[in-house]
Design an enzyme around this catalytic site. Structure first.
Site, PDB file in Angstrom:
ATOM      1  N   GLU A 218       0.789  -1.230   0.000  1.00 14.07           N
ATOM      2  CA  GLU A 218       0.000   0.000   0.000  1.00 14.07           C
ATOM      3  C   GLU A 218       0.827   1.288   0.000  1.00 14.07           C
ATOM      4  OE1 GLU A 218      -4.159  -1.047   2.084  1.00 14.07           O
ATOM      5  OE2 GLU A 218      -2.476  -1.084   3.452  1.00 14.07           O
TER       6      GLU A 218
HETATM    7  C1  ACM Z   1      -2.570  -5.390   3.688  1.00 14.19           C
HETATM    8  O1  ACM Z   1      -3.698  -5.769   4.042  1.00 14.19           O
HETATM    9  N1  ACM Z   1      -2.312  -4.103   3.509  1.00 14.19           N
HETATM   10  C2  ACM Z   1      -1.499  -6.341   3.461  1.00 14.19           C
END
Ligand code: ACM
Length: 526
Positions: free
Chosen positions: A334
């Site tokens: 992310e």
């Molecule tokens: C995640 O759920 N950001 C690995």
């Protein structure tokens, strides 16, 4: 006339007794989870004696001690002895069995007067003992069983499907300390799980002592998500947790999430950041304050600065030094950054230089990482440029921060509106041939207590255990649900605050020495 009456009542008596014994004939089998590869039930039993022996051969000492611990919760007086084929219990390490049973498989045999467990490794013997434990009455979990114990005669040959059978606990958003982690390890081991991934760092908290960077814990550990607990593990505690895990055949996988999800480090060492904090997140003051909110994908290491790589090398260096297992997880999820791929390649080479294998969330496969890398799939959105070994943690099957049933309070639903049901977890089938196993993460933005963690982990983690261990052709959801119901009392006695999944008929009946009603002409039923 009197004679006829006597004869008739005799006939009734015989019929009545036949009727009764027809009922007595049917005895529910002990429920074994995960389902073994091969199991043959015999219609006879082994009676535990008041005094018995645990025989072991060289290399099986530790396993003999585990077996003796199990027997201590019954009426038997047991003693250990070097030897083989004793009447009583035999636990034998036979390295040649590796060819047929691999590193974790085992054979368990219960005959009229001998119980034997054989395996090529102590891990296999440990799993044989866990299966045997499930054949004993559930009351052994927290009290001494004084009624006569009869075990069914059976023969099990069991080998796991996957080498990686994992659970993940996010101790960064809300802290969970050594006591809860050890409890979780005990329960995992009982269901033959062998990897505990600790998500040690995130925006809200830094949870592992790094001696060369003391402000990470002096400042960075003080926060948590709103309502959550703060704190951190000292290196001593981390090592002790690993020892505890290793004794149960579990490897701890430490994750330092980078280059994003890193605010707790940035506030402690602002020089790792590119800009004034208030420019990237208006709620953050300068000098920085703790962050208690939920949003993700906003903080990152300043990848233009060479000193960032000194920091990364220092942190990973200390983690490698204190980590027993061969893996370091570098996160990698992310975050958008034009230098992201370069970061992943450099971090991987630091990890490999430290003699460890690198793991990262699926986004890392946007970079041409080394062939030894292991990626962890979670939302299945990344277009990979490389084939790596894969751990399956798909959110629609294994994100246990999601609701057990639709509408459950304090749960997420961004991946799947209805949540992640027991059946969603159980019915997962890996399609990617590079899959080395499965792992279910518990993110803790909304998991603020031990009871809540238990509720999210259990019983879905038991479904995960069967997905990880049992061959696809041996899996059947209704059969699993039936067996799971018979673990109700055991889970109660193990003090697990599990979610009472409505599709399961939870059996909490106490029936000490459960199999003592088994008669020579009885039949096992499922
Ligand atoms: C995640 O759920 N950001 C690995």
């Amino acid at each position: 006339m009197k004679n006829i009456q006597v004869k008739l009542s005799l006939v009734f008596l015989v019929l009545f007794q036949l009727g009764l014994s027809a009922q007595e004939l049917e005895v529910a089998k002990p429920a074994i989870i995960p389902k073994p590869s091969e199991i043959e039930w015999k219609d006879d039993f082994f009676t535990l004696q008041k005094s018995t022996v645990v025989c072991f051969n060289p290399g099986a000492e530790t396993s003999a001690a585990w077996l003796q611990e199990l027997l201590e919760n019954t009426y038997t007086q047991s003693y250990t002895m070097k030897g083989e084929n004793c009447t009583g219990f035999n636990i034998l390490l036979e390295p040649d069995l590796e060819q047929s049973l691999g590193k974790e498989g085992y054979k368990l045999n219960i005959s009229s007067n001998i119980v034997s467990i054989k395996a090529a490794t102590e891990a296999g013997l440990f799993y044989g003992i866990q299966t045997l434990r499930q054949v004993f009455p559930p009351e052994i979990e927290n009290e001494k069983v004084l009624n006569e114990i009869k075990l069914p005669q059976l023969s099990v040959t069991d080998v796991p499907k996957f080498e990686w059978r994992g659970s993940m606990l996010d101790i960064a958003r809300s802290f969970f300390g050594p006591d809860y982690i050890k409890k979780h390890l005990d329960r995992m081991a009982f269901y033959k799980l062998n990897r505990l991934h600790l998500h040690l760092t995130d925006d809200q908290g830094w949870r592992i002592e790094i001696k060369q960077k003391p402000k990470l814990t002096e400042l960075g550990s003080k926060g948590a998500v709103k309502g959550g607990r703060s704190g951190y593990l000292t290196q001593e505690q981390y090592k002790e947790i690993q020892e505890y895990a290793a004794a149960r055949n579990i490897i701890i996988i430490p994750e330092i999430d980078m280059p994003g999800h890193i605010y707790s480090a940035l506030m402690a060492y602002p020089e790792l950041n590119c800009e004034e904090f208030s420019n990237i997140e208006p709620r953050l003051a300068t000098p920085p304050e703790l962050f208690h909110e939920y949003q993700v994908g906003w903080s990152k290491l300043c990848l233009d600065k060479p000193e960032v790589y000194d920091f990364v090398a220092t942190v990973l260096g200390e983690m490698a030094e204190i980590t027993k297992g061969e893996y370091l997880h570098i996160g990698g999820d992310e975050i958008e950054d034009e230098r992201y791929k370069e970061f992943v390649i450099k971090a991987d080479s630091i990890v490999r230089g430290l003699g460890k294998t690198t793991i990262g969330w699926e986004e890392v496969t946007k970079a041409a990482v080394d062939s030894t890398f292991i990626s962890q799939r979670w939302n299945n959105k990344t277009k990979s440029v490389v084939n790596t070994r894969v751990i399956q943690s798909l959110c629609s099957s294994f994100y246990f921060d999601h609701a057990n049933i639709p509408g459950q309070e304090m749960t997420n639903n961004w991946c799947q509106e209805r949540g992640v049901s027991l059946k969603d977890a159980y019915t997962f089938i890996a399609k990617n041939p590079n899959t080395i196993g499965v792992e279910a993460p518990l993110w803790t933005e909304m998991v603020l207590s031990n009871d809540a963690a238990d509720n999210r982990f259990w019983p879905r983690t038991i479904a995960l255990a069967e997905v990880g261990w049992s061959a696809n052709e041996n899996k059947d959801y209704q059969d699993f649900v039936n067996r799971l119901g018979r673990h109700g009392l055991r889970l109660d006695l193990m003090d697990v605050n599990y979610f009472r999944s409505p599709e399961v008929n939870w059996n909490s009946n106490r029936n000490k020495g459960v199999f003592s009603e088994f008669m020579p002409d009885s039949k096992w039923i499922d």
